[in-house]
Design an enzyme around this catalytic site. Structure first.
Site, PDB file in Angstrom:
ATOM      1  N   ASP A   1       0.870  -1.301  -0.020  1.00 17.25           N
ATOM      2  CA  ASP A   1       0.635   0.162   0.031  1.00 17.25           C
ATOM      3  C   ASP A   1       1.036   1.799  -0.205  1.00 17.25           C
ATOM      4  O   ASP A   1       0.961   1.390   1.169  1.00 17.25           O
ATOM      5  CB  ASP A   1      -0.584  -0.068   0.963  1.00 17.25           C
ATOM      6  CG  ASP A   1      -1.876   1.378   1.149  1.00 17.25           C
ATOM      7  OD1 ASP A   1      -2.182   1.614   0.056  1.00 17.25           O
ATOM      8  OD2 ASP A   1      -1.603   1.353   3.155  1.00 17.25           O
TER       9      ASP A   1
ATOM     10  N   GLU B   1      -0.907  -1.171  -4.396  1.00 19.64           N
ATOM     11  CA  GLU B   1      -2.492  -0.855  -4.950  1.00 19.64           C
ATOM     12  C   GLU B   1      -2.196   0.599  -5.994  1.00 19.64           C
ATOM     13  O   GLU B   1      -1.158   1.531  -5.649  1.00 19.64           O
ATOM     14  CB  GLU B   1      -3.339  -0.079  -3.446  1.00 19.64           C
ATOM     15  CG  GLU B   1      -4.404   0.000  -3.657  1.00 19.64           C
ATOM     16  CD  GLU B   1      -5.095   0.383  -2.850  1.00 19.64           C
ATOM     17  OE1 GLU B   1      -6.445   1.016  -2.373  1.00 19.64           O
ATOM     18  OE2 GLU B   1      -5.103   0.299  -1.421  1.00 19.64           O
TER      19      GLU B   1
ATOM     20  N   ASP C   1      -3.067   0.676   6.593  1.00 21.01           N
ATOM     21  CA  ASP C   1      -1.864   0.836   5.934  1.00 21.01           C
ATOM     22  C   ASP C   1      -1.580  -0.549   5.878  1.00 21.01           C
ATOM     23  O   ASP C   1      -1.330  -1.455   4.474  1.00 21.01           O
ATOM     24  CB  ASP C   1      -0.818   1.407   6.001  1.00 21.01           C
ATOM     25  CG  ASP C   1      -1.206   3.059   6.062  1.00 21.01           C
ATOM     26  OD1 ASP C   1      -1.485   3.628   4.916  1.00 21.01           O
ATOM     27  OD2 ASP C   1      -1.379   3.279   7.183  1.00 21.01           O
TER      28      ASP C   1
END
EC number: 3.1.21.10
Length: 164
Positions: free
Chosen positions: A7, A67, A140
């Site tokens: 992330d 992501e 996260d």
């Protein structure tokens, strides 16, 4: 297959390491790389790069799933986070990892089965799939686990978004 889920971020980079073997998924580790907003940008980027390299060296993943970034308004934040993402990608490239990226919609669809699921639904599903006692924290890290799961589920159906 061993997957490093990322992330991306500058203040907090979520990461996870998942193993997928014989239809079984095992979480080896998840966590965050954090940098101080008081540090100079080059120092923050260097720290992220070094920490990414340590994680990759320790766990030897095959693939890295990111992501995809999405920004609405703040251009300055978008540029800074994009610079950090570039460093995160570079550390993976330098270690010869295959790179993939997934949109939030794809991640939610793969993990929950519904592309408009909220963050809590994704986290609860991650907890259930991996048989965790609690939801991974911080958010996260939980997001990084979801990214890695998305990649694993996509690999079953040859639905991989290789980074171009």
């Amino acid at each position: 297959m061993r997957v490093l889920g990322i992330d991306p971020g500058i203040a907090i980079v979520g990461y996870s390491i998942l193993d997928y073997d014989n239809n079984k998924i095992k979480c080896l580790e998840y966590g965050c790389i954090t940098t101080s907003s008081k540090s100079a940008l080059p120092d923050r980027l260097s720290f992220i790069y070094q920490e990414m390299n340590k994680i990759i060296d320790e766990f030897q993943p095959d693939d890295c799933a990111f992501e995809e970034l999405f920004f609405n308004k703040n251009v300055k934040t978008a540029i800074t986070v994009s610079q950090a993402r570039g460093v995160e990608i570079l550390s993976c490239i330098n270690k010869d990892l295959r790179l993939y990226e997934y949109t939030p919609l794809q991640i939610k669809q793969a993990v929950v089965g519904y592309g408009r699921a909220d963050k809590r639904q994704v986290q609860e599903t991650v907890k259930t799939i991996l048989k965790f006692n609690e939801i991974p924290k911080p958010d996260d890290a939980a997001d990084a686990v979801a990214v890695a799961l998305c990649h694993i589920f996509g690999s079953k159906f040859k639905y991989l978004n290789e980074m171009k």
